[in-house]
Scaffold this active site. Structure first.
Site, mmCIF file in Angstrom:
data_model
loop_
_atom_site.group_PDB
_atom_site.id
_atom_site.type_symbol
_atom_site.label_atom_id
_atom_site.label_comp_id
_atom_site.label_asym_id
_atom_site.label_seq_id
_atom_site.Cartn_x
_atom_site.Cartn_y
_atom_site.Cartn_z
ATOM 1 N N GLU A 1 -34.459 -10.612 -24.496
ATOM 2 C CA GLU A 1 -34.886 -9.469 -23.680
ATOM 3 C C GLU A 1 -36.396 -9.246 -23.681
ATOM 4 O O GLU A 1 -36.943 -8.703 -22.711
ATOM 5 C CB GLU A 1 -34.184 -8.200 -24.175
ATOM 6 N N GLU B 1 -24.773 -9.546 -27.824
ATOM 7 C CA GLU B 1 -24.447 -8.228 -28.373
ATOM 8 C C GLU B 1 -22.947 -7.987 -28.352
ATOM 9 O O GLU B 1 -22.399 -7.354 -29.263
ATOM 10 C CB GLU B 1 -25.205 -7.155 -27.595
#
Length: 311
Positions: free
Chosen positions: A125, A105
C-alpha cells in the site's frame, strides 16, 4: 451471479472466491464473503472453515478504483475480517499466486495459512501513498515482529512462500491445487485438535523492536513527501505497545487521513496511467510484440527532424 459461494462436503465448510483473474477485494466481494460466512455460522455441525480462490491467484489486492469514491470506507472490510478472526471454529485459508494488500490482510485474519509453492505475499500500500487499512499494521507485527513487518510495509516488497514459511507468516507450503492441500491441512488440523489462533490477541515475538521502530521512524522522517511511511511506523509501534483495539483505531485514522492526500491521489493516478499505457485501442492483448528495427523522431528542431536511430 455471486463471485463468492459457500458449500460443505465431508464435514468441512468451504468458501470459494471466484472473480478471476485477480479476485480483487471489492464491495461486491465483501458482500459475498459476508453472506457466505453467515451460512457457515448457521451450520454448527461444521468443525472447520476453508477459504480459497479459483483462478490464477488468491486475492491480489483491493479494487483501487473504489478508493476514488468519496463514500469509500475501510470500516466494512475491517468488520468482516474481525468477524472471520472471531470465529470459534478454526478458519484455514489456502493461498496461491499473489496475496497482496487486502488479500494479505484477509489471510492474516484467518487462523491458519497454507500456501502453494511459488506464492508471493505482501502489503504494497505504501506505493499508493497509504498504509494497510484492514488490520495489516496490527496483525503482521504481532506475527513476525517489527523488523520484517516494517521491511515489508515500507518497501512494499512481496515475500516468497518459503520466506513466509520461515518467518511464520504461513504454516505450510505445499504443491498442487489450493482446494486439495487446503482440505488436507484442515483435516490434519482437526485430527490434532487444532483450535482458533487470533493474531489480535497475540503479543509480538521477542526482539529488539524499539530499535527497529526508532531507526525506521528516523528514516521515514527524512522523506516528508511520503507521509505514509511515518504513519506506517507509528501504527506498527502501536501494535507493539498497545492493545489491538487502540492500534486498529490509530490505523483507521491514518488510513482515512492518507487516502484523500495529494500524494496518494497522485500515486493512484500514476498507477492507472501506467496500466492504460499498455492498452492500445484497436490492438488485441494477444498480439505478439513486433521487432523494432528503426525509430524516427520528429520535432521542430532541425536535428530532431532528421534524426533516425537504428537498432
Amino acid at each position: 451471479m455471486s463471485n463468492v459461494t459457500f458449500h460443505s462436503a465431508d464435514g468441512i465448510g468451504r468458501i470459494c472466491i471466484s472473480h478471476p483473474p485477480l479476485n480483487l477485494f471489492s464491495h461486491s466481494l465483501l458482500m459475498g464473503l459476508s453472506a457466505a460466512l453467515a451460512q457457515f455460522e448457521a451450520d454448527a455441525s461444521l468443525p472447520l472453515l476453508l477459504i480459497y480462490c479459483e483462478g490464477p491467484s488468491f486475492v491480489a489486492g483491493a479494487d483501487i478504483a473504489e478508493f476514488n469514491n468519496p463514500a469509500f470506507s475501510a470500516e466494512a472490510i475491517n468488520a468482516l475480517l474481525n468477524r472471520i478472526e472471531a470465529q470459534t471454529r478454526p478458519v484455514v485459508v489456502a493461498l496461491h499466486g499473489t496475496v497482496l494488500g487486502a488479500g494479505m490482510e484477509l489471510a492474516l485474519a484467518c487462523h491458519y495459512r497454507v500456501a502453494q509453492k511459488g506464492t508471493r505475499l505482501g502489503l504494497p500500500e505504501v506505493k499508493l501513498g497509504i498504509l494497510p487499512g484492514a488490520g495489516g499494521t496490527q496483525r503482521l507485527p504481532r506475527l513476525v515482529g517489527a523488523s520484517l513487518a516494517l521491511d515489508m510495509m515500507l518497501s512494499g516488497r512481496p515475500v516468497p512462500a518459503q520466506e513466509a514459511l520461515a518467518s511464520g507468516i504461513v504454516d505450510a507450503v505445499e504443491e498442487g491445487d489450493p482446494l486439495a492441500f487446503g482440505l488436507a491441512f484442515g483435516r490434519q488440523l482437526l485430527a490434532q485438535g487444532g483450535q482458533p489462533r487470533r493474531l489480535s490477541a497475540q503479543s509480538a515475538p521477542p526482539g529488539e523492536h524499539s530499535q527497529a521502530i526508532a531507526a525506521a521512524l528516523e528514516a521515514a522522517r527524512q522523506s516528508p513527501q511520503y507521509p505514509a511511511k511515518e504513519a506506517i511506523v507509528l501504527c506498527v509501534q502501536q501494535a507493539l505497545t498497545a492493545d489491538f483495539a487502540s492500534g486498529a483505531r490509530a490505523e483507521a485514522e491514518a488510513f482515512k487521513r492518507l487516502l484523500p492526500s495529494a500524494q496518494s491521489r497522485a500515486l493512484r493516478h500514476l498507477f492507472f496511467a501506467q496500466r492504460r499505457s499498455r492498452q492500445i485501442p484497436g490492438l488485441e492483448r494477444q498480439v505478439p510484440a513486433g521487432k523494432i528495427e528503426q525509430v524516427g523522431i520528429l520535432g521542430q528542431a532541425p536535428w530532431a527532424a532528421a534524426l533516425r536511430c537504428a537498432f
